[in-house]
Design a protein around this motif. Sequence first.
Motif, PDB file in Angstrom:
ATOM      1  N   HIS A  37      -3.667  10.063   2.352  1.00 16.75           N
ATOM      2  CA  HIS A  37      -2.612   9.044   2.418  1.00 16.75           C
ATOM      3  C   HIS A  37      -1.784   9.150   3.697  1.00 16.75           C
ATOM      4  O   HIS A  37      -0.626   8.745   3.729  1.00 16.75           O
ATOM      5  N   ARG A  62       2.842  10.335   6.094  1.00 18.90           N
ATOM      6  CA  ARG A  62       2.578   9.593   4.865  1.00 18.90           C
ATOM      7  C   ARG A  62       3.566   8.432   4.761  1.00 18.90           C
ATOM      8  O   ARG A  62       4.587   8.416   5.444  1.00 18.90           O
ATOM      9  N   ALA A  64       5.683   7.886   2.537  1.00 18.62           N
ATOM     10  CA  ALA A  64       7.006   8.393   2.156  1.00 18.62           C
ATOM     11  C   ALA A  64       7.804   8.889   3.353  1.00 18.62           C
ATOM     12  O   ALA A  64       9.037   8.941   3.304  1.00 18.62           O
ATOM     13  N   SER A  68      10.694   3.431   2.332  1.00 17.24           N
ATOM     14  CA  SER A  68      11.481   3.784   1.156  1.00 17.24           C
ATOM     15  C   SER A  68      10.556   4.352   0.084  1.00 17.24           C
ATOM     16  O   SER A  68       9.340   4.128   0.101  1.00 17.24           O
ATOM     17  N   ALA A  69      11.125   5.064  -0.865  1.00 15.48           N
ATOM     18  CA  ALA A  69      10.339   5.660  -1.941  1.00 15.48           C
ATOM     19  C   ALA A  69       9.593   4.591  -2.731  1.00 15.48           C
ATOM     20  O   ALA A  69       8.427   4.774  -3.097  1.00 15.48           O
ATOM     21  N   GLU A  70      10.240   3.459  -2.978  1.00 17.75           N
ATOM     22  CA  GLU A  70       9.619   2.370  -3.743  1.00 17.75           C
ATOM     23  C   GLU A  70       8.403   1.807  -3.010  1.00 17.75           C
ATOM     24  O   GLU A  70       7.336   1.629  -3.599  1.00 17.75           O
ATOM     25  N   ALA A  72       6.683   3.274  -0.561  1.00 16.32           N
ATOM     26  CA  ALA A  72       5.675   4.333  -0.424  1.00 16.32           C
ATOM     27  C   ALA A  72       4.862   4.485  -1.700  1.00 16.32           C
ATOM     28  O   ALA A  72       3.636   4.643  -1.648  1.00 16.32           O
ATOM     29  N   GLU A  73       5.513   4.403  -2.840  1.00 18.48           N
ATOM     30  CA  GLU A  73       4.801   4.526  -4.120  1.00 18.48           C
ATOM     31  C   GLU A  73       3.814   3.370  -4.306  1.00 18.48           C
ATOM     32  O   GLU A  73       2.674   3.577  -4.727  1.00 18.48           O
ATOM     33  N   LYS A  74       4.241   2.147  -3.976  1.00 14.87           N
ATOM     34  CA  LYS A  74       3.334   0.988  -4.063  1.00 14.87           C
ATOM     35  C   LYS A  74       2.120   1.180  -3.169  1.00 14.87           C
ATOM     36  O   LYS A  74       0.989   0.920  -3.572  1.00 14.87           O
ATOM     37  N   GLN A  76       0.763   3.950  -2.041  1.00 16.93           N
ATOM     38  CA  GLN A  76      -0.128   4.990  -2.536  1.00 16.93           C
ATOM     39  C   GLN A  76      -0.914   4.494  -3.749  1.00 16.93           C
ATOM     40  O   GLN A  76      -2.109   4.758  -3.868  1.00 16.93           O
ATOM     41  N   GLN A  77      -0.278   3.762  -4.650  1.00 18.65           N
ATOM     42  CA  GLN A  77      -0.973   3.208  -5.813  1.00 18.65           C
ATOM     43  C   GLN A  77      -2.077   2.252  -5.379  1.00 18.65           C
ATOM     44  O   GLN A  77      -3.180   2.267  -5.942  1.00 18.65           O
ATOM     45  N   GLU A  80      -4.969   4.296  -4.041  1.00 17.91           N
ATOM     46  CA  GLU A  80      -5.672   4.965  -5.138  1.00 17.91           C
ATOM     47  C   GLU A  80      -6.594   3.992  -5.871  1.00 17.91           C
ATOM     48  O   GLU A  80      -7.706   4.359  -6.259  1.00 17.91           O
TER      49      GLU A  80
END
Length: 137
Positions: A37, A62, A64, A68-70, A72-74, A76-77, A80
């Motif tokens: 990532h 990465r 992150a 922003s954390a939000e 970055a999470e999107k 990465q999902q 994946e």
Amino acid sequence: MCTAELLSQRSGILALQGGEDVNDSVESAMWIRNTDHEYVYMNQYHRDLFDIADDTDIAGKRAADLHSAEVAEKFQQNDERVYETREQVEIEEVIQTDDGRQYFLTRIVPLFDNGSVYATCGIATNITEQKEYEEKL
């Protein structure tokens, strides 16, 4: 051959063919992230969209580290999902940027070497104007 060498070779080919100039003139965010990532490449539109300075070395960073954390999470999902299916995904998503809420049509594809996925490549086209027009109807 390791992932970094493969990506380096491919990036070199793009640069030799003038690919960076072409990629930076596209009005869509473009990027490549490896299986860890980590960013390997992002075009100027992507940098501008998320206010990432031109002199920021993105190699090995990465999402992150840069978003922003939000967001970055999107990201990465999404990656994946591509790794799991080994197929292109198309997503209509809403991303909060410094300029406010923006809509994107995003396509993320797996990059293969000898049958193994070594990275994802994404292209996100801003469709905010289109979505705002549709909402008015």
